[in-house]
Design a protein around this motif. Structure first.
Motif, mmCIF file in Angstrom:
data_model
loop_
_atom_site.group_PDB
_atom_site.id
_atom_site.type_symbol
_atom_site.label_atom_id
_atom_site.label_comp_id
_atom_site.label_asym_id
_atom_site.label_seq_id
_atom_site.Cartn_x
_atom_site.Cartn_y
_atom_site.Cartn_z
ATOM 1 N N MET A 1 0.813 -1.207 0.000
ATOM 2 C CA MET A 1 0.000 0.000 0.000
ATOM 3 C C MET A 1 0.850 1.263 0.000
ATOM 4 O O MET A 1 2.000 1.269 0.435
ATOM 5 C CB MET A 1 -0.895 0.025 1.256
ATOM 6 N N ASP A 2 0.264 2.353 -0.461
ATOM 7 C CA ASP A 2 0.797 3.690 -0.248
ATOM 8 C C ASP A 2 0.195 4.155 1.080
ATOM 9 O O ASP A 2 -0.938 4.638 1.135
ATOM 10 C CB ASP A 2 0.386 4.621 -1.393
ATOM 11 N N ILE A 3 0.945 3.962 2.159
ATOM 12 C CA ILE A 3 0.422 4.180 3.501
ATOM 13 C C ILE A 3 -0.025 5.619 3.726
ATOM 14 O O ILE A 3 -1.046 5.882 4.368
ATOM 15 C CB ILE A 3 1.486 3.778 4.552
ATOM 16 N N GLU A 4 0.729 6.556 3.193
ATOM 17 C CA GLU A 4 0.401 7.966 3.411
ATOM 18 C C GLU A 4 -0.929 8.337 2.749
ATOM 19 O O GLU A 4 -1.765 9.021 3.346
ATOM 20 C CB GLU A 4 1.540 8.847 2.893
ATOM 21 N N THR A 5 -1.132 7.858 1.530
ATOM 22 C CA THR A 5 -2.406 8.121 0.848
ATOM 23 C C THR A 5 -3.549 7.403 1.561
ATOM 24 O O THR A 5 -4.652 7.947 1.702
ATOM 25 C CB THR A 5 -2.341 7.659 -0.622
ATOM 26 N N LEU A 6 -3.282 6.183 2.034
ATOM 27 C CA LEU A 6 -4.314 5.415 2.747
ATOM 28 C C LEU A 6 -4.754 6.146 4.014
ATOM 29 O O LEU A 6 -5.951 6.252 4.299
ATOM 30 C CB LEU A 6 -3.776 4.027 3.093
ATOM 31 N N ALA A 7 -3.796 6.665 4.767
ATOM 32 C CA ALA A 7 -4.125 7.401 5.989
ATOM 33 C C ALA A 7 -4.925 8.660 5.673
ATOM 34 O O ALA A 7 -5.859 9.021 6.405
ATOM 35 C CB ALA A 7 -2.853 7.753 6.749
ATOM 36 N N LEU A 8 -4.572 9.320 4.586
ATOM 37 C CA LEU A 8 -5.307 10.522 4.180
ATOM 38 C C LEU A 8 -6.759 10.193 3.863
ATOM 39 O O LEU A 8 -7.679 10.917 4.256
ATOM 40 C CB LEU A 8 -4.627 11.152 2.970
ATOM 41 N N ARG A 9 -6.974 9.074 3.184
ATOM 42 C CA ARG A 9 -8.343 8.662 2.859
ATOM 43 C C ARG A 9 -9.101 8.234 4.110
ATOM 44 O O ARG A 9 -10.325 8.400 4.194
ATOM 45 C CB ARG A 9 -8.323 7.544 1.822
ATOM 46 N N LEU A 10 -8.392 7.664 5.079
ATOM 47 C CA LEU A 10 -9.044 7.305 6.338
ATOM 48 C C LEU A 10 -9.498 8.555 7.081
ATOM 49 O O LEU A 10 -10.615 8.602 7.616
ATOM 50 C CB LEU A 10 -8.089 6.482 7.210
ATOM 51 N N VAL A 11 -8.666 9.559 7.102
ATOM 52 C CA VAL A 11 -9.049 10.829 7.722
ATOM 53 C C VAL A 11 -10.285 11.394 7.042
ATOM 54 O O VAL A 11 -11.218 11.871 7.693
ATOM 55 C CB VAL A 11 -7.888 11.845 7.653
ATOM 56 N N GLU A 12 -10.299 11.331 5.730
ATOM 57 C CA GLU A 12 -11.445 11.832 4.961
ATOM 58 C C GLU A 12 -12.715 11.086 5.346
ATOM 59 O O GLU A 12 -13.771 11.694 5.547
ATOM 60 C CB GLU A 12 -11.154 11.662 3.473
ATOM 61 N N ARG A 13 -12.608 9.759 5.460
ATOM 62 C CA ARG A 13 -13.774 8.934 5.799
ATOM 63 C C ARG A 13 -14.241 9.190 7.235
ATOM 64 O O ARG A 13 -15.437 9.358 7.483
ATOM 65 C CB ARG A 13 -13.414 7.456 5.613
ATOM 66 N N LEU A 14 -13.298 9.244 8.154
ATOM 67 C CA LEU A 14 -13.659 9.447 9.558
ATOM 68 C C LEU A 14 -14.204 10.843 9.806
ATOM 69 O O LEU A 14 -15.095 11.040 10.641
ATOM 70 C CB LEU A 14 -12.452 9.187 10.453
ATOM 71 N N SER A 15 -13.694 11.821 9.074
ATOM 72 C CA SER A 15 -14.136 13.206 9.284
ATOM 73 C C SER A 15 -15.624 13.367 9.002
ATOM 74 O O SER A 15 -16.298 14.187 9.636
ATOM 75 C CB SER A 15 -13.331 14.161 8.397
ATOM 76 N N SER A 16 -16.144 12.598 8.059
ATOM 77 C CA SER A 16 -17.546 12.749 7.666
ATOM 78 C C SER A 16 -18.516 12.139 8.671
ATOM 79 O O SER A 16 -19.682 12.541 8.741
ATOM 80 C CB SER A 16 -17.776 12.131 6.286
ATOM 81 N N HIS A 17 -18.059 11.175 9.463
ATOM 82 C CA HIS A 17 -18.965 10.502 10.405
ATOM 83 C C HIS A 17 -18.463 10.504 11.849
ATOM 84 O O HIS A 17 -19.257 10.385 12.776
ATOM 85 C CB HIS A 17 -19.192 9.054 9.970
ATOM 86 N N TYR A 18 -17.164 10.592 12.018
ATOM 87 C CA TYR A 18 -16.589 10.500 13.357
ATOM 88 C C TYR A 18 -15.586 11.614 13.619
ATOM 89 O O TYR A 18 -14.574 11.408 14.282
ATOM 90 C CB TYR A 18 -15.900 9.137 13.533
ATOM 91 N N GLY A 19 -15.899 12.805 13.117
ATOM 92 C CA GLY A 19 -14.994 13.931 13.300
ATOM 93 C C GLY A 19 -14.731 14.234 14.758
ATOM 94 O O GLY A 19 -13.614 14.601 15.142
ATOM 95 N N ASP A 20 -15.758 14.042 15.596
ATOM 96 C CA ASP A 20 -15.594 14.313 17.019
ATOM 97 C C ASP A 20 -14.579 13.377 17.660
ATOM 98 O O ASP A 20 -13.880 13.748 18.609
ATOM 99 C CB ASP A 20 -16.939 14.192 17.739
ATOM 100 N N ARG A 21 -14.473 12.152 17.131
ATOM 101 C CA ARG A 21 -13.496 11.203 17.668
ATOM 102 C C ARG A 21 -12.071 11.688 17.376
ATOM 103 O O ARG A 21 -11.179 11.559 18.207
ATOM 104 C CB ARG A 21 -13.690 9.817 17.043
ATOM 105 N N LEU A 22 -11.863 12.207 16.159
ATOM 106 C CA LEU A 22 -10.542 12.719 15.801
ATOM 107 C C LEU A 22 -10.175 13.922 16.672
ATOM 108 O O LEU A 22 -9.037 14.042 17.137
ATOM 109 C CB LEU A 22 -10.505 13.109 14.326
ATOM 110 N N VAL A 23 -11.134 14.804 16.894
ATOM 111 C CA VAL A 23 -10.897 15.987 17.723
ATOM 112 C C VAL A 23 -10.540 15.567 19.147
ATOM 113 O O VAL A 23 -9.578 16.080 19.745
ATOM 114 C CB VAL A 23 -12.131 16.906 17.724
ATOM 115 N N GLU A 24 -11.307 14.625 19.686
ATOM 116 C CA GLU A 24 -11.094 14.199 21.068
ATOM 117 C C GLU A 24 -9.778 13.444 21.236
ATOM 118 O O GLU A 24 -9.022 13.690 22.177
ATOM 119 C CB GLU A 24 -12.261 13.311 21.509
ATOM 120 N N ARG A 25 -9.488 12.531 20.313
ATOM 121 C CA ARG A 25 -8.298 11.692 20.443
ATOM 122 C C ARG A 25 -7.002 12.482 20.267
ATOM 123 O O ARG A 25 -6.037 12.288 21.022
ATOM 124 C CB ARG A 25 -8.348 10.557 19.409
ATOM 125 N N TYR A 26 -7.001 13.375 19.278
ATOM 126 C CA TYR A 26 -5.750 14.045 18.929
ATOM 127 C C TYR A 26 -5.689 15.495 19.387
ATOM 128 O O TYR A 26 -4.728 16.195 19.078
ATOM 129 C CB TYR A 26 -5.522 13.929 17.419
#
Length: 288
Positions: free
Chosen positions: A200-225
């Motif tokens: 895999m291209d890990i960096e691109t994969l992580a970017l797409r994960l952020v994109e996916r999580l931001s749309s449904h679990y943005g609060d989790r990203l804010v809280e965790r990080y």
């Protein structure tokens, strides 16, 4: 993001499943409760046809339970039963024998009429790599019989495993399919580790994960990080996470590889809380 993954041993596995199907009474198909649609191999339907099937939504402990219950209602039919399980702790596994008994009721009755009281149900276990198949078999056998690894594709050879519940399990290696139906499927498989990170291209994969999580679990990203908010630009969010976690190189440049590996590890390790990436309602919309 193109992802290709179909090593030669998976062709052999598909043939083995087809050849050994006549030896079993039913099929246990294991899926990941977080990605119920993407962790289903579409070839399995064609191979097993109308053979009684028990679908186990594994890793249910790290998925959203309300969504998992909706998936169960959607997937169950006359020849299919669905259970939510955790193969590591054994949660839900006590329901497997009753579910198989219900599915095979007519066959068991015929055997009983022929004088066979303690009929041994023979079941083939199928599933994509890294979905928890070996852990499930080990828990059912109450011993480490099937080899378990933290990378997809560890189980290699066919093996029968006897359980204390009067069930014999036929293990098969995890199998993916030659062509993914859409990018979302391939991404979800990669997010959860069903496809080896090495390709895999890990960096691109992580970017797409952020994109996916931001749309449904943005609060989790804010809280965790401890970031202020999620941005409409996933790269900006990833860079903010990197700064908060100290993923910085010399001259203040972002260490994208380091933050990517960290984010994927924490997602897979349930550090962001219970997350489901697919909903049955989405599938209904796609079918329309």
């Amino acid at each position: 993001m193109a992802i290709n993954w179909f090593p030669g041993h998976m062709v052999k596995t598909r043939r083995e499943i087809e050849e050994n199907l006549k030896l079993v009474d039913a099929v246990i198909e294991i899926r990941d409760a977080r990605i119920v649609r993407s962790s289903k191999n579409p070839q399995v339907d064609k191979i097993i046809k109308n053979k009684p099937r028990l679908v186990l939504l594994n890793k249910a402990d790290i998925a959203e339970s309300s969504v998992t219950r909706r998936w169960i209602r959607k997937l169950e039919n006359d020849t299919t039963r669905v259970l939510e399980v955790n193969s590591l702790t054994g949660q839900g596994l006590n329901s497997i024998k009753p579910a198989l008994t219900e599915l095979l009721h007519e066959k068991l009755e015929r055997s009983k009429n022929r004088g066979i009281v303690n009929y041994t149900m023979r079941v083939m276990v199928v599933g994509i790599p890294n979905v928890g198949k070996s852990s499930f078999i080990n828990k059912m056998a109450k011993a480490s019989i099937a080899k378990v690894g933290d990378r997809p594709g560890v189980t290699k050879n066919k093996q029968w495993i006897k359980t204390k519940d009067g069930i014999e399990l036929l293990d098969t290696p995890g199998i993916l399919w030659p062509k993914f139906e859409d990018e979302k499927t391939s991404l979800h498989l990669a997010f959860t580790g069903a496809i080896k990170d090495e390709i895999m291209d890990i960096e691109t994969l992580a970017l797409r994960l952020v994109e996916r999580l931001s749309s449904h679990y943005g609060d989790r990203l804010v809280e965790r990080y401890k970031i202020d908010s999620v941005s409409e630009d996933p790269l900006e969010t990833l860079e903010n996470i990197a700064r908060k976690r100290g993923c910085i190189m010399s001259k203040g440049e972002i260490d994208y590889n380091r933050v990517a590996v960290m984010l994927l590890d924490e997602f897979r390790g349930n550090k962001l809380g219970n997350i489901t990436l697919e909903w049955p309602e989405e599938e209904d919309e796609q079918d329309e």
